[in-house]
Design an enzyme around this catalytic site. Structure first.
Site, mmCIF file in Angstrom:
data_model
loop_
_atom_site.group_PDB
_atom_site.id
_atom_site.type_symbol
_atom_site.label_atom_id
_atom_site.label_comp_id
_atom_site.label_asym_id
_atom_site.label_seq_id
_atom_site.Cartn_x
_atom_site.Cartn_y
_atom_site.Cartn_z
ATOM 1 N N ASP A 287 0.821 -1.345 -0.133
ATOM 2 C CA ASP A 287 -0.162 0.001 0.276
ATOM 3 C C ASP A 287 1.102 1.445 -0.089
ATOM 4 O OD1 ASP A 287 -1.989 1.980 0.057
ATOM 5 O OD2 ASP A 287 -2.668 1.449 2.045
HETATM 6 C C1 BGC Z 1 -4.354 3.641 0.703
HETATM 7 C C2 BGC Z 1 -5.019 2.804 -0.288
HETATM 8 C C3 BGC Z 1 -4.980 3.242 -1.779
HETATM 9 C C4 BGC Z 1 -3.602 3.732 -2.252
HETATM 10 C C5 BGC Z 1 -3.396 4.228 -3.472
HETATM 11 C C6 BGC Z 1 -3.187 4.638 0.148
HETATM 12 O O1 BGC Z 1 -2.830 5.678 0.781
HETATM 13 O O2 BGC Z 1 -4.298 3.357 1.828
HETATM 14 O O3 BGC Z 1 -6.193 2.478 -0.039
HETATM 15 O O4 BGC Z 1 -5.305 2.243 -2.773
HETATM 16 O O5 BGC Z 1 -3.123 4.953 -1.354
HETATM 17 O O6 BGC Z 1 -3.828 5.528 -3.875
#
Ligand code: BGC
Length: 761
Positions: A287
């Site tokens: 993530d």
């Molecule tokens: C979030 C995710 C998201 C990712 C990409 C992260 O900060 O926790 O849920 O998919 O960013 O944008």
């Protein structure tokens, strides 16, 4: 006749074995292609496939990213996200296909969370519909739209169980319950991926955030998680597993630690649980900066943490560029084997083949389809339906709702005339100014738009600095600089001239979502003062709550006749709300998280354990498990939601009072609509295992059915219980049901139930 039946049966068997064979052939064909491509790749090119930079349209952390095209040309990019628009996407794909040495196409990702251009209610809201077909349809529409506009891969569904409404990201998930969460996860995966990943209108899905992200301590985002394995397996893992069982193609690692090791570097989690126990065969992505964040977790420098993540079973590094910049060195130093890199690269290439990107790298860039699909009238109609089906009626004294279409309405509230905040958090692709505001929607559905008069009444919060924080991502809240008294007076004047007051209270879109945790989840004082003044006029006051989480409602309950929780309803917000306010749609949503009386009760959830000193009977009892200052009851229980009609449950019957190992018990109940309108009811089935070798919850949801009943109509609803519905994980992680006595409950919420007993032999 018998002969004919046999021939039909033989034909069916032949067809199903043909389709199985076709699938097997296709997958061995893909494996061959992947292996031969791998043979041609340099180590650096393989590592490049594991790299997922952000193109920079949106940023949720610190990302440095210059010279994307150059990196693509050099084979250092496997996929891209945060890039919007067919032209831009085609341009980067062209560089990958035509200018990199091996021409491997990019996989383009995006956070398509609750719709693409057509925006559905926030996922937490949508979960309150308890309508799996509708939820699947919302994901299907999101996939149709996004896949026409350049996107191949969505970072959804988010299935993190959470029992802490302080955590802002409860808005993105399906609430507190493992069974319901699993049903939703599977429905979303089916909606996105369809049954053919290579079709041009399906998306690769990504279940997130694996694992336990919703259990962050004190509800503070990104915080530490510490949990027993039993709780993980029994309560928090089931929705992720349900997504894997539904065939989800990818998994996203969570930011938090699991059992002392950050999920992103946790081999037990990513390899033992996910792959060995659950049989997951897709790839895992970190993530965002999850890989480099392990430095702050105290797991070493960028080289250490990158090796840790890869060796744990994370194949793709989002944003950190730790894989890109350190894995070669780690191979040279023997910290990572080339075979591990081959395996990671193989899974990513396999997904690209499955999507059909090697056959047509531009397949998701279809202007013609986009012009038909994006924000089409048909899609918006489904979003309107989904929004109205998600709303939960919490209170309706004296039948304050529905409102007559000729009534003079004083529409009051900080977001009552606001478009930007209707779509809710994580709606990065929405054209927010195209959403229907509440003011617009009510005027459109009413019989006389002049009857609808609006005043803002108050700001969202008194504190201007806080309001600035929650007006992020362009979701302006239009702060009003007039003194509070002046705004309230204006609203009260309108109220005095009206038949009914509709007060839109609660939170802004970005008061929940990522990095939007709150310690105080009650209605802000300035909004309460406004409400009291409105109630002081003697008019009926209907409160509509906008919220991305359960709120503490004690301050507003006595000053309202009706309360309808509308969440953030999406692009059709105003219309959907008007449908419910005017009674064109009878509300049927049910809460998927328990509403606490105050923050001190958190975590509070219906499927709690009994303790050795449960409070039975009157509160307060010394030396029983209760508080001195508040009862144990929630404000509103899980599964609760009223309707404009009433339902009655009778005649709960079990087909037998004992269940054999491979048998089933049928549970029937008669549900009658004893009111005067057609309505929908979510009939909920719970059980309790009365004696076991580990303690079991006082109630567990094991089934539900949403039915529609006309006024005066009765339906018999039937459930079937078998041993697998009673199974749970034991201390040695074995999964089975223990013989003994069980209770079964059927009702309209987790509290209002009929009950019976049976024995598992
Ligand atoms: C979030 C995710 C998201 C990712 C990409 C992260 O900060 O926790 O849920 O998919 O960013 O944008």
């Amino acid at each position: 006749m018998k002969y004919l039946l046999l021939r039909v049966l033989a034909l069916i068997l032949l067809l199903s074995s043909c389709s199985k064979n076709q699938k097997n052939n296709a997958s061995s064909d893909i494996n061959r292609k992947v292996d031969s491509l791998l043979n041609e790749m340099t180590l650096q090119e393989k590592i490049g496939q594991l790299n997922l930079p952000s193109a920079g349209d949106v940023s949720t952390g610190i990302s440095t990213n210059a010279g994307i095209a150059k990196s693509i040309k050099e084979g250092k990019v496997g996929g891209l996200f945060n890039i919007t628009g067919i032209d831009k996407i085609r341009a980067v794909q062209k560089v990958a296909v035509e200018e990199s040495r091996l021409g491997i196409p990019l996989i383009i990702a995006k956070d398509v969370i609750h719709g693409y251009k057509t925006t559905f209610p926030i996922p937490f809201g949508l979960s309150a519909s308890w309508d799996m077909e509708l939820i699947q349809q919302s994901a299907r529409i999101a996939a149709e739209e996004a896949s026409s506009d350049g996107i191949a891969w969505t970072f959804s569904p988010m299935t993190d169980i959470s029992r802490d409404p302080r955590w802002g990201r409860v808005s993105e998930g399906g609430g507190e319950d493992p069974y319901l969460g699993g049903q939703i996860a599977a429905a979303m995966v089916r909606g996105y991926q369809g049954d053919d990943l290579s079709a041009e209108n399906t998306l690769l899905a990504c279940v997130k955030h694996f694992a336990l992200y919703g259990a962050s301590e004190a509800g503070r985002d990104y915080n530490t998680v510490d949990m027993s394995r039993l709780r993980m397996y029994n309560d928090y893992f089931p929705p992720y597993k349900a997504a894997v069982d539904a065939g989800v193609g990818t998994v996203m690692a969570s930011f938090n630690e699991v059992d002392g090791v950050p999920a992103t570097g946790n081999k037990w989690l990513m390899t033992k649980v996910l792959r060995e126990e659950w049989g997951f065969d897709g790839f895992v992505v970190s993530d965002y900066t999850g890989v480099s964040e392990m430095i702050a977790h105290g797991m070493g420098d960028l080289q250490d943490v990158s090796a840790l993540a890869l060796n744990a079973g994370v194949e793709m590094d989002m944003v950190s560029e730790g894989f890109l910049t350190t894995l070669k060195k780690s191979v040279e130093e023997g910290k990572v084997s080339e075979e591990t890199i081959n395996n990671a690269c193989r899974l990513i290439l396999k997904a690209k083949y499955q999507l059909g990107l090697f056959d047509d790298p531009y397949k998701y860039m279809d202007e013609e389809r986009a012009s038909k699909e994006l924000f089409s009238d048909e899609n918006r109609a489904v979003a309107r339906k989904a929004a109205s089906e998600s709303m939960v009626l919490l209170k309706n004294d004296g039948e304050a709702l529905p409102v007559n279409k000729n009534a003079k309405i004083a529409l009051i509230g900080p977001l009552a005339n606001n478009k930007e905040n209707m779509v809710g958090t994580w709606s990065v692709s929405a054209d927010i100014m195209k959403s229907v505001s509440i003011y617009e929607g009510i005027k459109e559905v009413s019989e006389n738009p002049d009857n609808i008069q609006y005043a803002k009444g108050s700001n969202l919060v008194e504190d201007a600095d806080l309001e600035e924080l929650i007006g992020m991502h362009g979701k302006n809240t239009y702060r009003d600089d007039r003194p509070e008294a002046e705004m309230i007076n204006e609203a009260v004047e309108l109220a005095n001239e009206s038949d009914v007051v509709v007060a839109i209270l609660g939170e802004a879109s970005e008061s929940s979502g990522e990095s939007s945790s709150r310690t105080d989840i009650s209605i802000p004082d300035n909004q309460v003062r406004l409400l009291k003044a409105l109630k002081g006029t003697g008019k009926k006051v209907v409160v509509v709550l906008l919220s991305g989480r359960p709120l503490v409602l004690g301050e507003i309950l006595p000053h309202s006749d009706a309360i309808l929780n509308a969440w953030f309803p999406g692009s059709e917000a105003g219309l959907a709300l008007a449908d419910v306010l005017y009674g064109d749609v009878n509300p049927s949503g049910k809460l998927t998280m328990t509403y606490p009386q105050n923050v001190g009760q958190i975590p509070i959830y219906y499927s709690h354990k009994n303790t050795g000193r449960p409070l039975e009977g009157e509160w307060f009892q010394k030396f029983k498990s209760n508080y001195l200052d508040v009862t144990n009851e929630p404000q509103f229980p899980f599964g609760f939601g009223l309707s404009y009609t009433q339902f009655k449950y009778d005649n709960l019957k079990l087909s037998s009072d004992s269940l054999s190992e491979d048998g089933t018990i049928n549970v029937t109940v008669e549900v009658s609509n004893i009111g005067e309108r057609t309505g929908k009811e979510v009939v909920q089935l719970y059980m309790r295992d009365l004696v076991a070798t580990i303690t079991r919850p006082v109630k567990e949801l094991i089934g539900f059915e949403k039915i529609e009943l006309k006024a005066g109509e009765t339906k018999t609803v039937e459930f079937s219980i078998s041993e697998k519905d009673l199974a749970f994980y034991h201390q040695d992680m074995s999964f089975y049901a223990e013989p003994g006595d069980f209770k079964v409950f059927v009702g309209s919420s987790s509290e209002k139930v009929l009950e019976s007993n049976f024995e598992l032999k």
